[in-house]
Design a protein around this motif. Structure first.
Motif, PDB file in Angstrom:
ATOM      1  N   ALA A 206       0.674  -1.274   0.030  1.00 26.41           N
ATOM      2  CA  ALA A 206      -0.118   0.136  -0.007  1.00 26.41           C
ATOM      3  C   ALA A 206       0.919   0.927  -0.009  1.00 26.41           C
ATOM      4  CB  ALA A 206      -1.006  -0.001   1.134  1.00 26.41           C
ATOM      5  N   GLY A 207       0.316   2.348  -0.328  1.00 26.49           N
ATOM      6  CA  GLY A 207       0.907   3.779  -0.120  1.00 26.49           C
ATOM      7  C   GLY A 207       1.080   3.829   1.482  1.00 26.49           C
ATOM      8  N   GLU A 208       2.313   4.010   1.841  1.00 29.42           N
ATOM      9  CA  GLU A 208       2.742   4.136   3.211  1.00 29.42           C
ATOM     10  C   GLU A 208       2.036   5.473   4.092  1.00 29.42           C
ATOM     11  OE1 GLU A 208       6.671   3.774   6.431  1.00 29.42           O
ATOM     12  OE2 GLU A 208       7.037   3.908   4.194  1.00 29.42           O
ATOM     13  N   ARG A 209       2.278   6.620   3.290  1.00 27.91           N
ATOM     14  CA  ARG A 209       1.691   7.659   3.949  1.00 27.91           C
ATOM     15  C   ARG A 209       0.086   7.728   3.938  1.00 27.91           C
ATOM     16  NH1 ARG A 209      -0.674  12.464   2.880  1.00 27.91           N
ATOM     17  NH2 ARG A 209      -1.156  11.936   0.515  1.00 27.91           N
ATOM     18  N   GLU A 210      -0.287   7.243   2.878  1.00 28.62           N
ATOM     19  CA  GLU A 210      -1.989   7.013   2.766  1.00 28.62           C
ATOM     20  C   GLU A 210      -2.342   6.000   4.043  1.00 28.62           C
ATOM     21  OE1 GLU A 210      -0.574   8.995  -0.723  1.00 28.62           O
ATOM     22  OE2 GLU A 210      -0.146   7.153   0.251  1.00 28.62           O
ATOM     23  N   LEU A 211      -1.723   4.748   4.131  1.00 26.89           N
ATOM     24  CA  LEU A 211      -1.914   3.896   5.070  1.00 26.89           C
ATOM     25  C   LEU A 211      -1.872   4.599   6.379  1.00 26.89           C
ATOM     26  CD1 LEU A 211      -2.981   0.989   5.594  1.00 26.89           C
ATOM     27  CD2 LEU A 211      -0.534   0.237   5.542  1.00 26.89           C
ATOM     28  N   ALA A 212      -0.848   5.101   6.736  1.00 24.40           N
ATOM     29  CA  ALA A 212      -0.684   5.741   7.930  1.00 24.40           C
ATOM     30  C   ALA A 212      -1.774   6.848   8.379  1.00 24.40           C
ATOM     31  CB  ALA A 212       0.850   6.552   8.300  1.00 24.40           C
ATOM     32  N   ARG A 213      -2.178   7.466   7.438  1.00 25.48           N
ATOM     33  CA  ARG A 213      -3.270   8.375   7.561  1.00 25.48           C
ATOM     34  C   ARG A 213      -4.512   7.728   8.143  1.00 25.48           C
ATOM     35  NH1 ARG A 213      -4.146  13.692   5.380  1.00 25.48           N
ATOM     36  NH2 ARG A 213      -5.781  14.677   6.786  1.00 25.48           N
ATOM     37  N   VAL A 214      -4.818   6.478   7.393  1.00 25.70           N
ATOM     38  CA  VAL A 214      -5.860   5.723   7.480  1.00 25.70           C
ATOM     39  C   VAL A 214      -5.982   5.330   9.113  1.00 25.70           C
ATOM     40  CG1 VAL A 214      -7.234   3.537   7.193  1.00 25.70           C
ATOM     41  CG2 VAL A 214      -6.314   4.840   5.506  1.00 25.70           C
ATOM     42  N   VAL A 215      -4.805   4.687   9.443  1.00 22.90           N
ATOM     43  CA  VAL A 215      -4.753   4.161  10.847  1.00 22.90           C
ATOM     44  C   VAL A 215      -4.874   5.337  11.916  1.00 22.90           C
ATOM     45  CG1 VAL A 215      -3.151   3.008  12.457  1.00 22.90           C
ATOM     46  CG2 VAL A 215      -3.306   2.478  10.093  1.00 22.90           C
TER      47      VAL A 215
END
Length: 333
Positions: A224-233
């Motif tokens: 996944a996109g790391e920045r986007e996944l971090a935003r989701v969590v």
């Protein structure tokens, strides 16, 4: 001329009988699907023709052979007409349903936009008024006590940070809705993403005496996109902490299933009203409890849904015993 008029009357009478029966059937089928009504209308039309031809043929005293030929011809044409009508009727019904759904979606989006503008205006106007008042007090020397000056500076910094986050959320949401989001998928260890998110949310949780609990093992790697996944969590954790009462618990867990990777965030918020479960991911939806300053503009979960769907995944929420559980599912990389 008399025979022609008599034939027309026979055909009209037969068609009227079939039409009356069809009208009664349509009345009984009120509330059924569009396709059902289309099929009934086609059947009534075809049967009216068949009935008219049959009555006229009998009135003309055709021979048995000629009668069979006429009926076979009419029935064949009727079957073809019904088949074509059903095929295109199904398409028409699907188009009508799609159009209705599109109108409903557009109405929801427009309502969400109006709510978003109203709430964002409120969330910006209120802190701006306070910041202006504090800045003027500092500029005019009305406040000279070092402790008060320091407090004003702190509050200015806090409000500036809150408005910055709001603007960032609006920008992120606009990128998602405009289709301008460009993902750069990599192999992301979910454990590290969750650990960083917990570290960022820990001060907020500590201020409310909320315990953050993460599973000790079973953390998969997801593409996944790391920045986007971090935003989701982070958004899911912040949302759960925000609505969980003091001394509550927020638990986060993840794993890998047959259809991909799953991640859950469970809390003890007391649950979400059933009528709101389908709306929590809508833009600007915050619920009645959240319409107070400092709870955000209702963009966090909308951003979560947009980012998850951009990865080809899905997100949902359900009530549990003492709270609710958000579940994110991402496809296997």
């Amino acid at each position: 001329m008399k025979d022609t008029l008599l034939i027309a009357l026979y055909a009209l009478a037969a068609g009227a009988v079939v039409g009356a029966a069809g009208a009664a059937v349509l009345r009984l089928l009120r509330g059924r699907s569009i396709l059902t009504h289309v099929v009934v209308l086609l059947a009534v039309t075809v049967l009216a023709v068949v009935a008219g031809v049959t009555v006229v043929a009998r009135a003309m005293f055709l021979s048995g052979h000629d009668m069979r030929v006429v009926l076979l011809t009419v029935c064949a044409a009727a079957l073809v007409s019904l088949a074509v009508g059903v095929i295109f009727g199904r398409r028409l019904a699907a188009s009508a349903v799609w159009a209705q759904q599109a109108r409903e979606r557009e109405r929801r989006l427009e309502a969400g936009r109006r709510e978003l503008v109203a709430w964002v205006s409120h969330d910006l106007r209120t802190p701006l008024a306070g910041m202006r008042a504090m800045a003027e007090a500092l500029e005019d020397g009305v406040v000279a006590d070092p402790v008060t000056v320091a407090e004003y500076h702190r509050r200015l910094r806090v409000e500036t940070g809150r408005m910055t986050r709001l603007v960032d959320d609006l920008f992120e949401l606009s990128r998602i809705n405009a289709g301008a989001l460009r993902l750069v998928p990599t192999a992301v260890p979910l454990r590290e993403v969750v650990s960083d998110a917990i570290a960022g949310v820990a001060p907020l949780a500590a201020s409310k005496k909320i315990t953050l609990v993460a599973a000790e093992s079973g953390w998969p790697t997801v593409r996944a996109g790391e920045r986007e996944l971090a935003r989701v969590v982070t958004n899911l954790l912040v949302n759960s902490v925000r609505y969980t009462p003091a001394d509550g618990t927020v638990h986060i867990d993840a794993g890998r299933g047959r259809d991909g990777v799953w991640l859950t965030v469970s809390d003890t918020c007391g649950g979400i009203p059933d009528n709101d479960l389908d709306r929590v991911f809508d833009i600007a939806f915050r619920g009645e409890r959240a319409r107070t300053p400092g709870t955000g503009a209702g963009l966090g979960l909308a951003i979560v849904r947009g980012l998850v769907e951009a990865h080809g995944g899905r997100v949902g929420v359900c009530n549990t015993g003492g709270g609710c559980r958000f579940e994110v599912r991402l496809p296997a990389g």
